[in-house]
Design a protein around this motif. Sequence first.
Motif, PDB file in Angstrom:
ATOM      1  N   LEU A   9       0.828  -1.210   0.000  1.00  0.00           N
ATOM      2  CA  LEU A   9       0.000   0.000   0.000  1.00  0.00           C
ATOM      3  C   LEU A   9       0.864   1.262   0.000  1.00  0.00           C
ATOM      4  O   LEU A   9       0.553   2.237  -0.698  1.00  0.00           O
ATOM      5  N   THR A  10       1.956   1.251   0.736  1.00  0.00           N
ATOM      6  CA  THR A  10       2.865   2.397   0.761  1.00  0.00           C
ATOM      7  C   THR A  10       3.506   2.619  -0.606  1.00  0.00           C
ATOM      8  O   THR A  10       3.594   3.760  -1.073  1.00  0.00           O
ATOM      9  N   ILE A  11       3.931   1.550  -1.258  1.00  0.00           N
ATOM     10  CA  ILE A  11       4.550   1.670  -2.582  1.00  0.00           C
ATOM     11  C   ILE A  11       3.546   2.216  -3.592  1.00  0.00           C
ATOM     12  O   ILE A  11       3.836   3.158  -4.337  1.00  0.00           O
ATOM     13  N   VAL A  12       2.345   1.636  -3.603  1.00  0.00           N
ATOM     14  CA  VAL A  12       1.318   2.076  -4.563  1.00  0.00           C
ATOM     15  C   VAL A  12       0.890   3.511  -4.276  1.00  0.00           C
ATOM     16  O   VAL A  12       0.724   4.322  -5.196  1.00  0.00           O
ATOM     17  N   VAL A  93       8.461   4.219   0.076  1.00  0.00           N
ATOM     18  CA  VAL A  93       8.150   5.513  -0.541  1.00  0.00           C
ATOM     19  C   VAL A  93       9.144   5.792  -1.662  1.00  0.00           C
ATOM     20  O   VAL A  93       8.776   6.232  -2.755  1.00  0.00           O
ATOM     21  N   PHE A  94      10.416   5.524  -1.406  1.00  0.00           N
ATOM     22  CA  PHE A  94      11.464   5.697  -2.403  1.00  0.00           C
ATOM     23  C   PHE A  94      11.205   4.819  -3.626  1.00  0.00           C
ATOM     24  O   PHE A  94      11.343   5.257  -4.768  1.00  0.00           O
ATOM     25  N   LEU A  95      10.794   3.575  -3.399  1.00  0.00           N
ATOM     26  CA  LEU A  95      10.516   2.652  -4.492  1.00  0.00           C
ATOM     27  C   LEU A  95       9.344   3.153  -5.344  1.00  0.00           C
ATOM     28  O   LEU A  95       9.394   3.108  -6.574  1.00  0.00           O
ATOM     29  N   GLY A  96       8.297   3.657  -4.701  1.00  0.00           N
ATOM     30  CA  GLY A  96       7.161   4.210  -5.441  1.00  0.00           C
ATOM     31  C   GLY A  96       7.565   5.388  -6.315  1.00  0.00           C
ATOM     32  O   GLY A  96       7.150   5.495  -7.470  1.00  0.00           O
ATOM     33  N   TYR A  97       8.405   6.276  -5.767  1.00  0.00           N
ATOM     34  CA  TYR A  97       8.876   7.410  -6.563  1.00  0.00           C
ATOM     35  C   TYR A  97       9.719   6.941  -7.748  1.00  0.00           C
ATOM     36  O   TYR A  97       9.585   7.453  -8.857  1.00  0.00           O
ATOM     37  N   PHE A 125      15.894  -2.304  -7.860  1.00  0.00           N
ATOM     38  CA  PHE A 125      16.352  -3.594  -7.356  1.00  0.00           C
ATOM     39  C   PHE A 125      16.960  -3.476  -5.961  1.00  0.00           C
ATOM     40  O   PHE A 125      16.732  -4.328  -5.106  1.00  0.00           O
ATOM     41  N   GLY A 126      17.704  -2.419  -5.715  1.00  0.00           N
ATOM     42  CA  GLY A 126      18.302  -2.230  -4.394  1.00  0.00           C
ATOM     43  C   GLY A 126      17.270  -1.998  -3.312  1.00  0.00           C
ATOM     44  O   GLY A 126      17.344  -2.580  -2.218  1.00  0.00           O
ATOM     45  N   THR A 131      13.958  -3.892   1.245  1.00  0.00           N
ATOM     46  CA  THR A 131      12.663  -3.953   1.933  1.00  0.00           C
ATOM     47  C   THR A 131      12.151  -5.374   2.066  1.00  0.00           C
ATOM     48  O   THR A 131      11.480  -5.701   3.034  1.00  0.00           O
ATOM     49  N   VAL A 132      12.457  -6.242   1.115  1.00  0.00           N
ATOM     50  CA  VAL A 132      11.983  -7.624   1.208  1.00  0.00           C
ATOM     51  C   VAL A 132      12.789  -8.393   2.241  1.00  0.00           C
ATOM     52  O   VAL A 132      12.244  -9.144   3.046  1.00  0.00           O
TER      53      VAL A 132
END
Length: 145
Positions: A9-12, A93-97, A125-126, A131-132
Amino acid sequence: MAYRPVHILTIVSSLIFHLSIFRWLAAPVMKKISSTFGKLSPKKQVVITNSVMALVHSVVVGGMSAYVFMYPGDVLPTTFWYDSPAVRHTACVFLGYTVADLLVMATQPAQYDLMMLVHHLMAVFGSMAGTVSGHSSPFLHIFMI
């Protein structure tokens, strides 16, 4: 450790938030701030609206990273690898951006640059790996700041 629903949800949410800034917020704000923005070529307007999106992103993620870095609790200076919920959310948040910026690069020829594409793919990828796996380090915080 896999993504939990809150991380997805945070990524989306971050993806939608940043694309909304690029598509609907940046250009009207820039037109109000500067009368010359409307006179620029469409390519330059795209570059500036993308810069506004990047500025908002840097303030949000930089603020979150500075908070995590400056207020110990989640971040321990004596432990190199650890799991930090605040860092995981910042990375989401960084991944979503990053994905939003990749979409802008894919749809706006003025923003395409091969080196930036490689940079963004490596960042995706980083941040996914960080996060995973749930592992974090002081280097990740300094990178995000």
